[in-house]
Design a protein around this motif. Structure first.
Motif, PDB file in Angstrom:
ATOM      1  N   ASP A 101      -8.871  -8.698  -4.855  1.00 30.92           N
ATOM      2  CA  ASP A 101      -8.866 -10.142  -4.633  1.00 30.92           C
ATOM      3  C   ASP A 101      -8.481 -10.488  -3.199  1.00 30.92           C
ATOM      4  O   ASP A 101      -8.532 -11.643  -2.797  1.00 30.92           O
ATOM      5  N   LEU A 102      -8.121  -9.480  -2.411  1.00 29.03           N
ATOM      6  CA  LEU A 102      -7.737  -9.684  -1.010  1.00 29.03           C
ATOM      7  C   LEU A 102      -8.836  -9.154  -0.096  1.00 29.03           C
ATOM      8  O   LEU A 102      -9.564  -8.234  -0.460  1.00 29.03           O
ATOM      9  N   ASP A 103      -8.934  -9.694   1.113  1.00 33.38           N
ATOM     10  CA  ASP A 103      -9.912  -9.157   2.056  1.00 33.38           C
ATOM     11  C   ASP A 103      -9.419  -7.813   2.593  1.00 33.38           C
ATOM     12  O   ASP A 103      -8.246  -7.471   2.477  1.00 33.38           O
ATOM     13  N   LYS A 104     -10.326  -7.034   3.187  1.00 28.83           N
ATOM     14  CA  LYS A 104     -10.004  -5.673   3.624  1.00 28.83           C
ATOM     15  C   LYS A 104      -8.896  -5.631   4.671  1.00 28.83           C
ATOM     16  O   LYS A 104      -8.070  -4.727   4.660  1.00 28.83           O
ATOM     17  N   VAL A 105      -8.879  -6.582   5.570  1.00 30.61           N
ATOM     18  CA  VAL A 105      -7.845  -6.594   6.610  1.00 30.61           C
ATOM     19  C   VAL A 105      -6.472  -6.802   5.977  1.00 30.61           C
ATOM     20  O   VAL A 105      -5.507  -6.113   6.319  1.00 30.61           O
ATOM     21  N   THR A 106      -6.382  -7.714   5.034  1.00 32.20           N
ATOM     22  CA  THR A 106      -5.114  -7.975   4.353  1.00 32.20           C
ATOM     23  C   THR A 106      -4.679  -6.753   3.553  1.00 32.20           C
ATOM     24  O   THR A 106      -3.498  -6.392   3.559  1.00 32.20           O
ATOM     25  N   ARG A 107      -5.622  -6.093   2.881  1.00 32.85           N
ATOM     26  CA  ARG A 107      -5.280  -4.888   2.115  1.00 32.85           C
ATOM     27  C   ARG A 107      -4.815  -3.759   3.031  1.00 32.85           C
ATOM     28  O   ARG A 107      -3.976  -2.956   2.650  1.00 32.85           O
ATOM     29  N   ALA A 108      -5.356  -3.682   4.237  1.00 28.31           N
ATOM     30  CA  ALA A 108      -5.012  -2.597   5.160  1.00 28.31           C
ATOM     31  C   ALA A 108      -3.689  -2.822   5.879  1.00 28.31           C
ATOM     32  O   ALA A 108      -3.076  -1.872   6.363  1.00 28.31           O
ATOM     33  N   ARG A 109      -3.239  -4.051   5.959  1.00 30.76           N
ATOM     34  CA  ARG A 109      -2.051  -4.381   6.748  1.00 30.76           C
ATOM     35  C   ARG A 109      -0.804  -3.577   6.365  1.00 30.76           C
ATOM     36  O   ARG A 109      -0.125  -3.045   7.245  1.00 30.76           O
ATOM     37  N   PRO A 110      -0.448  -3.435   5.072  1.00 32.57           N
ATOM     38  CA  PRO A 110       0.758  -2.657   4.744  1.00 32.57           C
ATOM     39  C   PRO A 110       0.695  -1.207   5.228  1.00 32.57           C
ATOM     40  O   PRO A 110       1.691  -0.675   5.727  1.00 32.57           O
ATOM     41  N   ALA A 111      -0.462  -0.570   5.108  1.00 31.73           N
ATOM     42  CA  ALA A 111      -0.598   0.807   5.602  1.00 31.73           C
ATOM     43  C   ALA A 111      -0.482   0.830   7.121  1.00 31.73           C
ATOM     44  O   ALA A 111       0.166   1.715   7.690  1.00 31.73           O
ATOM     45  N   ALA A 112      -1.087  -0.149   7.788  1.00 32.01           N
ATOM     46  CA  ALA A 112      -1.028  -0.206   9.255  1.00 32.01           C
ATOM     47  C   ALA A 112       0.410  -0.373   9.738  1.00 32.01           C
ATOM     48  O   ALA A 112       0.834   0.292  10.686  1.00 32.01           O
ATOM     49  N   VAL A 113       1.153  -1.231   9.075  1.00 30.04           N
ATOM     50  CA  VAL A 113       2.554  -1.452   9.460  1.00 30.04           C
ATOM     51  C   VAL A 113       3.351  -0.166   9.294  1.00 30.04           C
ATOM     52  O   VAL A 113       4.150   0.202  10.159  1.00 30.04           O
ATOM     53  N   ILE A 170       4.131   6.779   8.064  1.00 27.57           N
ATOM     54  CA  ILE A 170       2.964   7.558   7.654  1.00 27.57           C
ATOM     55  C   ILE A 170       2.560   8.389   8.862  1.00 27.57           C
ATOM     56  O   ILE A 170       2.424   7.866   9.960  1.00 27.57           O
ATOM     57  N   TYR A 171       2.411   9.653   8.650  1.00 30.39           N
ATOM     58  CA  TYR A 171       2.005  10.506   9.760  1.00 30.39           C
ATOM     59  C   TYR A 171       0.997  11.535   9.268  1.00 30.39           C
ATOM     60  O   TYR A 171       0.846  11.754   8.073  1.00 30.39           O
ATOM     61  N   PHE A 172       0.306  12.152  10.199  1.00 27.21           N
ATOM     62  CA  PHE A 172      -0.740  13.115   9.886  1.00 27.21           C
ATOM     63  C   PHE A 172      -0.526  14.374  10.706  1.00 27.21           C
ATOM     64  O   PHE A 172      -0.032  14.316  11.829  1.00 27.21           O
ATOM     65  N   GLU A 211     -12.110   5.955  13.042  1.00 26.45           N
ATOM     66  CA  GLU A 211     -12.422   4.910  12.063  1.00 26.45           C
ATOM     67  C   GLU A 211     -11.277   3.908  11.945  1.00 26.45           C
ATOM     68  O   GLU A 211     -11.507   2.698  11.880  1.00 26.45           O
ATOM     69  N   LEU A 212     -10.041   4.397  11.932  1.00 27.52           N
ATOM     70  CA  LEU A 212      -8.898   3.485  11.831  1.00 27.52           C
ATOM     71  C   LEU A 212      -8.831   2.549  13.036  1.00 27.52           C
ATOM     72  O   LEU A 212      -8.605   1.347  12.888  1.00 27.52           O
ATOM     73  N   VAL A 213      -9.040   3.103  14.219  1.00 22.85           N
ATOM     74  CA  VAL A 213      -8.963   2.298  15.447  1.00 22.85           C
ATOM     75  C   VAL A 213     -10.097   1.274  15.502  1.00 22.85           C
ATOM     76  O   VAL A 213      -9.899   0.151  15.956  1.00 22.85           O
ATOM     77  N   ALA A 214     -11.275   1.648  15.013  1.00 26.82           N
ATOM     78  CA  ALA A 214     -12.437   0.749  15.059  1.00 26.82           C
ATOM     79  C   ALA A 214     -12.380  -0.344  13.992  1.00 26.82           C
ATOM     80  O   ALA A 214     -13.094  -1.343  14.091  1.00 26.82           O
ATOM     81  N   PHE A 215     -11.538  -0.167  12.986  1.00 27.17           N
ATOM     82  CA  PHE A 215     -11.463  -1.144  11.901  1.00 27.17           C
ATOM     83  C   PHE A 215     -11.003  -2.482  12.453  1.00 27.17           C
ATOM     84  O   PHE A 215     -10.120  -2.550  13.265  1.00 27.17           O
ATOM     85  N   GLY A 219     -15.773  -1.702  13.299  1.00 30.93           N
ATOM     86  CA  GLY A 219     -16.604  -0.504  13.258  1.00 30.93           C
ATOM     87  C   GLY A 219     -17.655  -0.576  12.164  1.00 30.93           C
ATOM     88  O   GLY A 219     -17.685  -1.507  11.358  1.00 30.93           O
ATOM     89  N   THR A 220     -18.512   0.431  12.149  1.00 31.96           N
ATOM     90  CA  THR A 220     -19.578   0.459  11.149  1.00 31.96           C
ATOM     91  C   THR A 220     -19.125   1.087   9.837  1.00 31.96           C
ATOM     92  O   THR A 220     -19.770   0.902   8.814  1.00 31.96           O
ATOM     93  N   HIS A 221     -18.030   1.837   9.862  1.00 31.37           N
ATOM     94  CA  HIS A 221     -17.535   2.495   8.651  1.00 31.37           C
ATOM     95  C   HIS A 221     -16.087   2.081   8.390  1.00 31.37           C
ATOM     96  O   HIS A 221     -15.309   1.915   9.321  1.00 31.37           O
ATOM     97  N   ASP A 222     -15.760   1.923   7.108  1.00 27.86           N
ATOM     98  CA  ASP A 222     -14.374   1.602   6.767  1.00 27.86           C
ATOM     99  C   ASP A 222     -13.938   2.228   5.445  1.00 27.86           C
ATOM    100  O   ASP A 222     -12.915   1.858   4.890  1.00 27.86           O
ATOM    101  N   ASP A 223     -14.702   3.205   4.961  1.00 30.96           N
ATOM    102  CA  ASP A 223     -14.359   3.827   3.680  1.00 30.96           C
ATOM    103  C   ASP A 223     -12.996   4.512   3.725  1.00 30.96           C
ATOM    104  O   ASP A 223     -12.213   4.409   2.778  1.00 30.96           O
ATOM    105  N   GLN A 224     -12.707   5.208   4.823  1.00 24.71           N
ATOM    106  CA  GLN A 224     -11.419   5.898   4.924  1.00 24.71           C
ATOM    107  C   GLN A 224     -10.267   4.899   5.052  1.00 24.71           C
ATOM    108  O   GLN A 224      -9.162   5.158   4.573  1.00 24.71           O
ATOM    109  N   VAL A 225     -10.525   3.770   5.672  1.00 21.60           N
ATOM    110  CA  VAL A 225      -9.508   2.715   5.756  1.00 21.60           C
ATOM    111  C   VAL A 225      -9.211   2.190   4.356  1.00 21.60           C
ATOM    112  O   VAL A 225      -8.048   2.006   3.982  1.00 21.60           O
ATOM    113  N   ASP A 226     -10.262   1.968   3.564  1.00 21.71           N
ATOM    114  CA  ASP A 226     -10.069   1.488   2.192  1.00 21.71           C
ATOM    115  C   ASP A 226      -9.215   2.458   1.383  1.00 21.71           C
ATOM    116  O   ASP A 226      -8.278   2.054   0.691  1.00 21.71           O
ATOM    117  N   VAL A 227      -9.536   3.736   1.473  1.00 20.11           N
ATOM    118  CA  VAL A 227      -8.794   4.745   0.714  1.00 20.11           C
ATOM    119  C   VAL A 227      -7.352   4.842   1.209  1.00 20.11           C
ATOM    120  O   VAL A 227      -6.419   4.960   0.415  1.00 20.11           O
TER     121      VAL A 227
END
Length: 83
Positions: free
Chosen positions: A10-22, A29-31, A44-48, A51-59
């Motif tokens: 029910d939220l847009d992708k940017v709003t859903r991604a914000r908690p992970a980004a913070v 969160i580290y890799f 992909e994260l930086v282009a979100f 960018g043309t792809h955002d599947d990994q951002v969604d996951v």
């Protein structure tokens, strides 16, 4: 059996991604630097969201939400995800 967590559809992708980004910006969160997939993932994260792809951002957004809601009882405590 445990109920599934809502995807936040029910939220847009940017709003859903914000908690992970913070959490990424705060170092919660580290890799692994030697992960062979990391450069493409970071691109992909930086282009979100331009960018043309955002599947990994969604996951990533959903995974962070699941982990926080499953394991973090007190959000004032650091929550570290290492992949």
């Amino acid at each position: 059996m445990r109920d599934l967590l809502s995807t936040g559809g029910d939220l847009d992708k940017v709003t859903r991604a914000r908690p992970a980004a913070v959490r990424m910006e705060s170092g919660s969160i580290y890799f692994r630097k030697d992960a062979h997939w990391l450069p493409e993932y970071e691109d992909e994260l930086v282009a979100f969201d331009k960018g043309t792809h955002d599947d990994q951002v969604d996951v990533t957004s959903y995974a962070a939400r699941c982990l926080v809601e499953t394991f973090a009882e007190d959000e004032s405590e650091p929550f570290i995800i290492g992949i």
